[in-house]
Write a protein that holds these residues in place. Structure first.
Motif, PDB file in Angstrom:
ATOM      1  N   SER A  77     -29.171-114.024  -3.650  1.00 38.03           N
ATOM      2  CA  SER A  77     -30.485-114.071  -3.015  1.00 38.03           C
ATOM      3  C   SER A  77     -31.050-112.674  -2.796  1.00 38.03           C
ATOM      4  O   SER A  77     -30.335-111.671  -2.890  1.00 38.03           O
ATOM      5  CB  SER A  77     -30.406-114.807  -1.672  1.00 38.03           C
ATOM      6  OG  SER A  77     -29.655-114.052  -0.740  1.00 38.03           O
ATOM      7  N   TYR A 132     -45.473-118.315  -3.706  1.00 36.00           N
ATOM      8  CA  TYR A 132     -44.451-119.263  -4.150  1.00 36.00           C
ATOM      9  C   TYR A 132     -44.546-119.472  -5.659  1.00 36.00           C
ATOM     10  O   TYR A 132     -43.543-119.454  -6.380  1.00 36.00           O
ATOM     11  CB  TYR A 132     -44.610-120.616  -3.444  1.00 36.00           C
ATOM     12  CG  TYR A 132     -44.115-120.655  -2.023  1.00 36.00           C
ATOM     13  CD1 TYR A 132     -42.802-121.012  -1.740  1.00 36.00           C
ATOM     14  CD2 TYR A 132     -44.951-120.356  -0.963  1.00 36.00           C
ATOM     15  CE1 TYR A 132     -42.346-121.061  -0.437  1.00 36.00           C
ATOM     16  CE2 TYR A 132     -44.508-120.404   0.347  1.00 36.00           C
ATOM     17  CZ  TYR A 132     -43.201-120.752   0.603  1.00 36.00           C
ATOM     18  OH  TYR A 132     -42.747-120.795   1.897  1.00 36.00           O
ATOM     19  N   LYS A 148     -41.935-118.432  -8.756  1.00 32.68           N
ATOM     20  CA  LYS A 148     -41.436-119.447  -9.695  1.00 32.68           C
ATOM     21  C   LYS A 148     -41.810-119.098 -11.136  1.00 32.68           C
ATOM     22  O   LYS A 148     -41.006-119.277 -12.058  1.00 32.68           O
ATOM     23  CB  LYS A 148     -41.969-120.822  -9.307  1.00 32.68           C
ATOM     24  CG  LYS A 148     -41.350-121.347  -8.028  1.00 32.68           C
ATOM     25  CD  LYS A 148     -41.962-122.673  -7.625  1.00 32.68           C
ATOM     26  CE  LYS A 148     -41.356-123.152  -6.304  1.00 32.68           C
ATOM     27  NZ  LYS A 148     -41.971-124.400  -5.852  1.00 32.68           N
ATOM     28  N   VAL A 165     -33.804-120.437 -12.352  1.00 40.54           N
ATOM     29  CA  VAL A 165     -34.309-121.420 -11.393  1.00 40.54           C
ATOM     30  C   VAL A 165     -34.073-120.823 -10.014  1.00 40.54           C
ATOM     31  O   VAL A 165     -32.979-120.336  -9.718  1.00 40.54           O
ATOM     32  CB  VAL A 165     -33.569-122.771 -11.527  1.00 40.54           C
ATOM     33  CG1 VAL A 165     -34.034-123.746 -10.463  1.00 40.54           C
ATOM     34  CG2 VAL A 165     -33.783-123.347 -12.923  1.00 40.54           C
ATOM     35  N   SER A 213     -35.125-120.982  -5.594  1.00 41.32           N
ATOM     36  CA  SER A 213     -35.768-121.664  -4.466  1.00 41.32           C
ATOM     37  C   SER A 213     -36.335-120.572  -3.562  1.00 41.32           C
ATOM     38  O   SER A 213     -35.783-119.475  -3.469  1.00 41.32           O
ATOM     39  CB  SER A 213     -34.794-122.566  -3.710  1.00 41.32           C
ATOM     40  OG  SER A 213     -33.770-121.805  -3.127  1.00 41.32           O
ATOM     41  N   GLU A 231     -38.054-119.732   0.282  1.00 34.91           N
ATOM     42  CA  GLU A 231     -38.235-120.172   1.667  1.00 34.91           C
ATOM     43  C   GLU A 231     -38.872-119.036   2.457  1.00 34.91           C
ATOM     44  O   GLU A 231     -38.410-117.894   2.396  1.00 34.91           O
ATOM     45  CB  GLU A 231     -36.867-120.516   2.268  1.00 34.91           C
ATOM     46  CG  GLU A 231     -36.873-120.785   3.732  1.00 34.91           C
ATOM     47  CD  GLU A 231     -35.463-120.869   4.321  1.00 34.91           C
ATOM     48  OE1 GLU A 231     -35.374-121.344   5.459  1.00 34.91           O
ATOM     49  OE2 GLU A 231     -34.483-120.448   3.675  1.00 34.91           O
ATOM     50  N   ILE A 239     -35.468-115.626  -1.420  1.00 31.68           N
ATOM     51  CA  ILE A 239     -35.426-116.212  -2.747  1.00 31.68           C
ATOM     52  C   ILE A 239     -33.960-116.360  -3.120  1.00 31.68           C
ATOM     53  O   ILE A 239     -33.200-115.381  -3.139  1.00 31.68           O
ATOM     54  CB  ILE A 239     -36.137-115.308  -3.771  1.00 31.68           C
ATOM     55  CG1 ILE A 239     -37.562-115.022  -3.286  1.00 31.68           C
ATOM     56  CG2 ILE A 239     -36.123-115.940  -5.155  1.00 31.68           C
ATOM     57  CD1 ILE A 239     -38.209-113.829  -3.945  1.00 31.68           C
ATOM     58  N   THR A 240     -33.568-117.596  -3.388  1.00 26.36           N
ATOM     59  CA  THR A 240     -32.178-117.890  -3.738  1.00 26.36           C
ATOM     60  C   THR A 240     -32.112-118.285  -5.193  1.00 26.36           C
ATOM     61  O   THR A 240     -32.941-119.035  -5.691  1.00 26.36           O
ATOM     62  CB  THR A 240     -31.646-119.038  -2.847  1.00 26.36           C
ATOM     63  OG1 THR A 240     -31.864-118.696  -1.472  1.00 26.36           O
ATOM     64  CG2 THR A 240     -30.163-119.267  -3.062  1.00 26.36           C
TER      65      THR A 240
END
Length: 180
Positions: free
Chosen positions: A128, A145, A149, A158, A160, A162, A178-179
């Protein structure tokens, strides 16, 4: 904002919803020209009006329009001749995030009135990284966001995302974890 941003919004709408929808968006937003000059400056209010009109016409939430646009922006700008400049900003996802301000500095040479957001990375691990986001423009965090992506797609990853801190009177920025 520069016309390049609004051209990318048009490109997204036409690809996803067609020319007729774009015409409706322009009419609702009060934009009679229908297209933009990439290197010309337009009022930020026009961009916000376009997003609001897209939201109403497509029944999408404004935040979803901004997120879709953010993802589209990464791929669009690479195709519109900025891919080489983007390639100079890092060979991998984390390096690119760390060099976002440097990328904007390069582009500012082409767009002297550019007023980009500022980014700082912190707390990087193998899985992350945290990204601090500072902008003078309100309401665009959903776009971030999508940008993240889209960038991940560019690097075949890919991720995720938050939001872990929010800009407020006690925090000068929004922070995203960002993970990957």
């Amino acid at each position: 904002m520069y016309g390049l941003v609004n051209k990318a919004i048009k490109d997204l709408v036409v690809k996803e919803f067609g020319d007729q929808t774009w015409d409706e968006v322009c009419k609702m937003a009060g934009f009679e020209e229908g297209d933009f000059v990439g290197m010309e400056r337009y009022p930020d209010s026009l961009t916000y009006q376009l997003v609001g009109s897209i939201s109403k016409i497509t029944n999408m939430e404004s935040k979803d329009v901004l997120e879709a646009f953010g993802e589209h922006w990464i791929l669009y700008t690479a195709d519109e001749g900025y891919g080489d400049i983007m390639n100079l900003s890092g060979n991998n996802f984390v390096d690119f995030l760390s060099n976002l301000d440097m990328l904007h500095e390069r582009i500012a040479g082409l767009m002297p009135h550019l007023s980009p957001p500022k980014f700082t990375t912190r707390n990087s691990t193998q899985q992350s990284i945290e990204l601090e986001y500072r902008s003078e423009r309100a309401g665009l965090t959903p776009m971030l966001y999508g940008l993240i992506k889209g960038l991940a797609k560019r690097y075949d990853m890919v991720v995720s995302v938050e939001q872990i801190e929010f800009k407020s009177t006690t925090h000068d920025c929004d922070v995203f974890r960002i993970t990957f």
